[in-house]
Design an enzyme around this catalytic site. Structure first.
Site, mmCIF file in Angstrom:
data_model
loop_
_atom_site.group_PDB
_atom_site.id
_atom_site.type_symbol
_atom_site.label_atom_id
_atom_site.label_comp_id
_atom_site.label_asym_id
_atom_site.label_seq_id
_atom_site.Cartn_x
_atom_site.Cartn_y
_atom_site.Cartn_z
ATOM 1 N N ASP A 46 0.849 -1.171 0.000
ATOM 2 C CA ASP A 46 0.000 0.000 0.000
ATOM 3 C C ASP A 46 0.900 1.242 0.000
ATOM 4 O O ASP A 46 2.102 1.153 0.305
ATOM 5 C CB ASP A 46 -0.906 -0.035 1.233
ATOM 6 C CG ASP A 46 -1.883 1.119 1.262
ATOM 7 O OD1 ASP A 46 -2.494 1.397 0.221
ATOM 8 O OD2 ASP A 46 -2.029 1.741 2.326
ATOM 9 N N ASP A 104 -0.267 5.233 0.736
ATOM 10 C CA ASP A 104 -0.548 6.226 1.782
ATOM 11 C C ASP A 104 -0.547 5.552 3.145
ATOM 12 O O ASP A 104 -1.293 4.606 3.386
ATOM 13 C CB ASP A 104 -1.915 6.876 1.541
ATOM 14 C CG ASP A 104 -2.020 7.518 0.170
ATOM 15 O OD1 ASP A 104 -1.162 8.350 -0.140
ATOM 16 O OD2 ASP A 104 -2.960 7.183 -0.575
#
Length: 256
Positions: A12, A14
């Protein structure tokens, strides 16, 4: 070390590699180390606002080298799914990444008052009340409601959170009584697409949210690592119905 047990790492963005414009300490070095170990990498994000090229540019700004072919966004997954369903005309609340992905599959983006097949919602930092009203009316007139993702919040660089795509989507769902079909994590298609980009093998999903990254890995039957540099906390993980395989202070524990 943890990294030895896996062939591919689905990372991932953010809250894992950066928070908004700020790099997360050690993340760039870990990505470099994983590449040196011969691991497959994919950068997978529910944030539909950026194109893959823009994601790569942003990663470069925080010291991480990547290729657009390694990037899977919820915008790409959404566009592919809608094109496969012969959706042809949509109105959009969303930024460049979502609009570009839809257009690249031949889907026409039209105004909310036009004849359309669907309303597509993603994160949009310029959304207005008029946008929400028009989208709600389009749904009530028969447009199907889809969303790239339903993350309620976005991890801001100062440690606080901003409203995410899910917050925008909730306004339309509450106004219309219609629940959207969502294509981003924790739904399996985005993660399977990301694993293809990473070259296959045994994956580890790495993220900062229990309800998207970790639940998505659980849904796919894969291991997951929660990093505590984003949204979810160690206490959240301890109370989760489906806890992550690992809880890490940050990415550096993958290669420690």
């Amino acid at each position: 070390m943890i990294a030895d047990a896996y062939d591919a790492f689905l990372l991932d963005l953010d809250g894992v590699l950066y928070r908004a414009e700020q790099p997360i300490a050690g993340a760039a070095d870990v990505v470099t180390r994983l590449r040196a170990l011969g691991k497959g990498l994919a950068f997978v994000t529910n944030n539909a606002s950026r194109t893959p090229e823009a994601v790569v540019a942003h990663l470069a700004s925080v010291g991480i080298s990547a290729d657009p072919a390694e990037v899977e966004t919820s915008a790409l997954t959404t566009a592919a799914a809608l094109a496969n369903r012969s959706v042809r005309r949509v109105t959009v609340i969303g930024e460049e990444g979502l609009r570009t992905a839809l257009a690249s599959t031949g889907i026409e983006i039209v105004g909310p008052d036009a004849q359309l097949d669907a309303v597509v919602v993603g994160w949009d930092r310029r959304v207005t009340y008029d946008d929400l009203r028009a989208a709600s009316l389009a749904v009530q007139r028969g447009g199907r409601l889809f969303a790239s993702n339903d993350d309620a919040s976005y991890p801001a660089p100062d440690g606080y959170t901003w409203p995410g795509a899910g917050a925008i989507l909730a306004a339309i769902e509450v106004a219309t009584g219609v629940h959207a079909e969502v294509f981003g994590k924790p739904n399996p298609p985005i993660l399977h697409a990301a694993l293809d980009r990473a070259g296959g093998g045994r994956p580890l999903v790495v993220g900062d949210r229990l309800e998207t990254d970790i639940e998505g890995a659980t849904n796919a039957g894969w291991d997951a690592a929660l990093v505590l540099t984003g949204i979810s906390t160690r206490r959240d993980a301890a109370a989760a119905a489906h806890p992550p395989t690992y809880v890490l202070d940050d990415l550096r524990e993958l290669v420690a």
